[in-house]
Design a protein around this motif. Structure first.
Motif, mmCIF file in Angstrom:
data_model
loop_
_atom_site.group_PDB
_atom_site.id
_atom_site.type_symbol
_atom_site.label_atom_id
_atom_site.label_comp_id
_atom_site.label_asym_id
_atom_site.label_seq_id
_atom_site.Cartn_x
_atom_site.Cartn_y
_atom_site.Cartn_z
ATOM 1 N N ALA A 50 0.776 -1.169 0.060
ATOM 2 C CA ALA A 50 0.128 -0.004 -0.051
ATOM 3 C C ALA A 50 0.901 1.353 -0.002
ATOM 4 O O ALA A 50 0.497 2.151 -0.453
ATOM 5 C CB ALA A 50 -1.020 -0.155 1.148
ATOM 6 N N CYS A 51 2.187 1.140 0.697
ATOM 7 C CA CYS A 51 2.867 2.355 0.700
ATOM 8 C C CYS A 51 3.889 2.658 -0.584
ATOM 9 O O CYS A 51 4.379 3.623 -0.569
ATOM 10 C CB CYS A 51 3.951 2.300 1.783
ATOM 11 S SG CYS A 51 5.175 0.822 1.677
ATOM 12 N N HIS A 52 3.382 1.836 -1.669
ATOM 13 C CA HIS A 52 4.207 2.190 -2.874
ATOM 14 C C HIS A 52 3.083 2.495 -3.990
ATOM 15 O O HIS A 52 1.914 2.202 -3.813
ATOM 16 C CB HIS A 52 5.090 0.767 -3.580
ATOM 17 C CG HIS A 52 6.389 0.678 -2.417
ATOM 18 N ND1 HIS A 52 7.305 1.296 -2.644
ATOM 19 C CD2 HIS A 52 6.427 -0.076 -1.293
ATOM 20 C CE1 HIS A 52 8.205 0.927 -1.862
ATOM 21 N NE2 HIS A 52 7.764 -0.014 -1.100
ATOM 22 N N PRO A 53 3.612 3.142 -5.315
ATOM 23 C CA PRO A 53 2.913 3.585 -6.127
ATOM 24 C C PRO A 53 2.145 2.452 -6.872
ATOM 25 O O PRO A 53 2.491 1.319 -6.714
ATOM 26 C CB PRO A 53 4.066 4.149 -7.104
ATOM 27 C CG PRO A 53 5.199 3.731 -6.986
ATOM 28 C CD PRO A 53 5.151 3.535 -5.396
ATOM 29 N N GLY A 54 1.264 2.731 -7.746
ATOM 30 C CA GLY A 54 0.491 1.882 -8.235
ATOM 31 C C GLY A 54 -0.888 2.029 -8.509
ATOM 32 O O GLY A 54 -1.602 1.581 -9.579
ATOM 33 N N GLY A 55 -1.452 2.606 -7.730
ATOM 34 C CA GLY A 55 -2.863 2.994 -7.734
ATOM 35 C C GLY A 55 -3.348 1.719 -7.449
ATOM 36 O O GLY A 55 -4.976 1.745 -8.264
ATOM 37 N N GLY A 56 -3.401 0.675 -6.905
ATOM 38 C CA GLY A 56 -4.231 -0.580 -6.865
ATOM 39 C C GLY A 56 -4.141 -1.445 -8.271
ATOM 40 O O GLY A 56 -4.519 -2.582 -7.967
ATOM 41 N N GLU A 57 -3.169 -1.034 -9.038
ATOM 42 C CA GLU A 57 -2.644 -2.021 -10.399
ATOM 43 C C GLU A 57 -1.955 -3.026 -9.887
ATOM 44 O O GLU A 57 -0.853 -2.499 -9.170
ATOM 45 C CB GLU A 57 -2.375 -0.964 -11.390
ATOM 46 C CG GLU A 57 -3.421 0.028 -12.036
ATOM 47 C CD GLU A 57 -4.371 -0.906 -12.561
ATOM 48 O OE1 GLU A 57 -4.254 -1.868 -13.334
ATOM 49 O OE2 GLU A 57 -5.816 -0.144 -12.948
ATOM 50 N N ARG A 58 -1.945 -3.993 -10.467
ATOM 51 C CA ARG A 58 -0.907 -4.940 -10.481
ATOM 52 C C ARG A 58 0.445 -4.566 -11.098
ATOM 53 O O ARG A 58 0.393 -3.553 -12.301
ATOM 54 C CB ARG A 58 -1.262 -6.395 -11.046
ATOM 55 C CG ARG A 58 -2.499 -7.162 -10.347
ATOM 56 C CD ARG A 58 -2.674 -8.523 -10.787
ATOM 57 N NE ARG A 58 -3.393 -8.315 -12.087
ATOM 58 C CZ ARG A 58 -3.544 -9.292 -12.817
ATOM 59 N NH1 ARG A 58 -3.247 -10.591 -12.454
ATOM 60 N NH2 ARG A 58 -3.793 -9.041 -13.904
ATOM 61 N N MET A 59 1.488 -4.743 -10.457
ATOM 62 C CA MET A 59 2.766 -4.497 -10.994
ATOM 63 C C MET A 59 3.706 -5.722 -11.114
ATOM 64 O O MET A 59 3.496 -6.723 -10.504
ATOM 65 C CB MET A 59 3.623 -3.427 -9.995
ATOM 66 C CG MET A 59 2.749 -2.007 -9.938
ATOM 67 S SD MET A 59 3.760 -0.864 -8.985
ATOM 68 C CE MET A 59 4.759 -0.234 -10.227
ATOM 69 N N ILE A 60 4.719 -5.473 -11.897
ATOM 70 C CA ILE A 60 5.859 -6.722 -11.715
ATOM 71 C C ILE A 60 6.546 -6.539 -10.732
ATOM 72 O O ILE A 60 7.220 -5.600 -10.694
ATOM 73 C CB ILE A 60 6.380 -6.902 -13.383
ATOM 74 C CG1 ILE A 60 5.434 -6.948 -14.403
ATOM 75 C CG2 ILE A 60 7.490 -7.992 -13.205
ATOM 76 C CD1 ILE A 60 6.129 -7.063 -15.754
ATOM 77 N N ARG A 61 6.768 -7.709 -9.849
ATOM 78 C CA ARG A 61 7.648 -7.712 -8.673
ATOM 79 C C ARG A 61 8.897 -8.405 -9.331
ATOM 80 O O ARG A 61 8.697 -9.560 -9.354
ATOM 81 C CB ARG A 61 7.048 -8.303 -7.507
ATOM 82 C CG ARG A 61 8.058 -8.418 -6.330
ATOM 83 C CD ARG A 61 7.227 -9.003 -5.056
ATOM 84 N NE ARG A 61 6.892 -10.385 -5.511
ATOM 85 C CZ ARG A 61 7.404 -11.372 -5.544
ATOM 86 N NH1 ARG A 61 8.773 -11.371 -5.197
ATOM 87 N NH2 ARG A 61 6.915 -12.415 -5.662
#
Length: 226
Positions: A142-153
């Motif tokens: 939650a503390c990182h950007p992305g706006g609720g979108e999935r990202m590549i970890r």
């Protein structure tokens, strides 16, 4: 400009030193003890070149050029270079999820970030072990950007000495290093690179339990939409 000029001259001086050392290494010139010293000198020279590159990044950050990049393909192409900087007792393992969407990144910046993290992992495992690089599509913290979108970890994990809670709070800050001879630029540079791409960085670690660095990369999810 002055710093850039100094770093440029520094690199010019390092290049023939590395070339001569690598030639001696290839020819197996000297005793076993002397060859180990040559290996150590090559390692120090390589670290100096990495530091010079980091200083240039701070002095003259180049414009970010994001484009769709297949992470699985990037890792396969980069594997030989990453494996080459590891000690003989350290194994590199890659594990990328199937059918990942392309990451929208600056390929060169992510490659540089991975090199920094693999070097950190190696230094954290003086007794050897595994460095594992994984890639998956997930929701960021939650503390990182992305706006609720999935990202590549994109994660780099080691089984080294790890960090205590206080050290973990300081990790990634400029001029902080866990090593007495560290520059403090490694994780700070990686965090800066990820933020410039619209991504982020998170760290999980505990004493004697190793460290995992997660790079959160924007994904081009539109091409996967129904």
């Amino acid at each position: 400009m002055l710093l850039s000029s100094i770093v440029h001259d520094f690199n010019n001086l390092l290049t023939p030193i590395v070339t001569i050392l690598e030639e001696l290494q290839a020819r197996h010139v000297g005793t076993s003890r002397q060859l180990k010293k040559i290996d150590g000198a090559i390692y120090c020279a390589f670290q100096a070149k990495v530091l010079a590159r980091q200083l240039l990044d701070f002095a003259n950050p180049r414009p970010v050029r994001p484009e769709p990049v297949l992470i699985r393909q990037l890792l396969e192409l980069l594997e030989p270079a990453l494996a080459s900087v590891l000690s003989p007792g350290i194994r590199l393992k890659l594990d990328s999820a199937e059918e990942l969407p392309p990451a929208f990144i600056d390929r060169q910046l992510v490659e540089r970030a991975l090199l920094n993290l693999v070097l950190n992992a190696r230094d954290a495992m003086p007794e050897g072990g595994d460095v594992t690089i994984t890639a998956a599509l997930e929701f960021p913290p939650a503390c990182h950007p992305g706006g609720g979108e999935r990202m590549i970890r994109l994660s780099v994990a080691d089984c080294g000495v790890g960090m205590d809670h206080q050290t973990l709070k300081m990790a990634g800050q400029l001029n902080f290093s866990t090593r007495t001879n560290g520059t403090g630029l490694g994780l700070a540079i990686v965090r800066q690179l990820m933020e410039s791409l619209g991504g982020g960085l998170s760290i999980t670690s505990a004493p004697s339990q190793g460290t995992t660095i997660d790079l959160w990369l924007p994904a081009t999810l539109a091409c996967f939409a129904d």
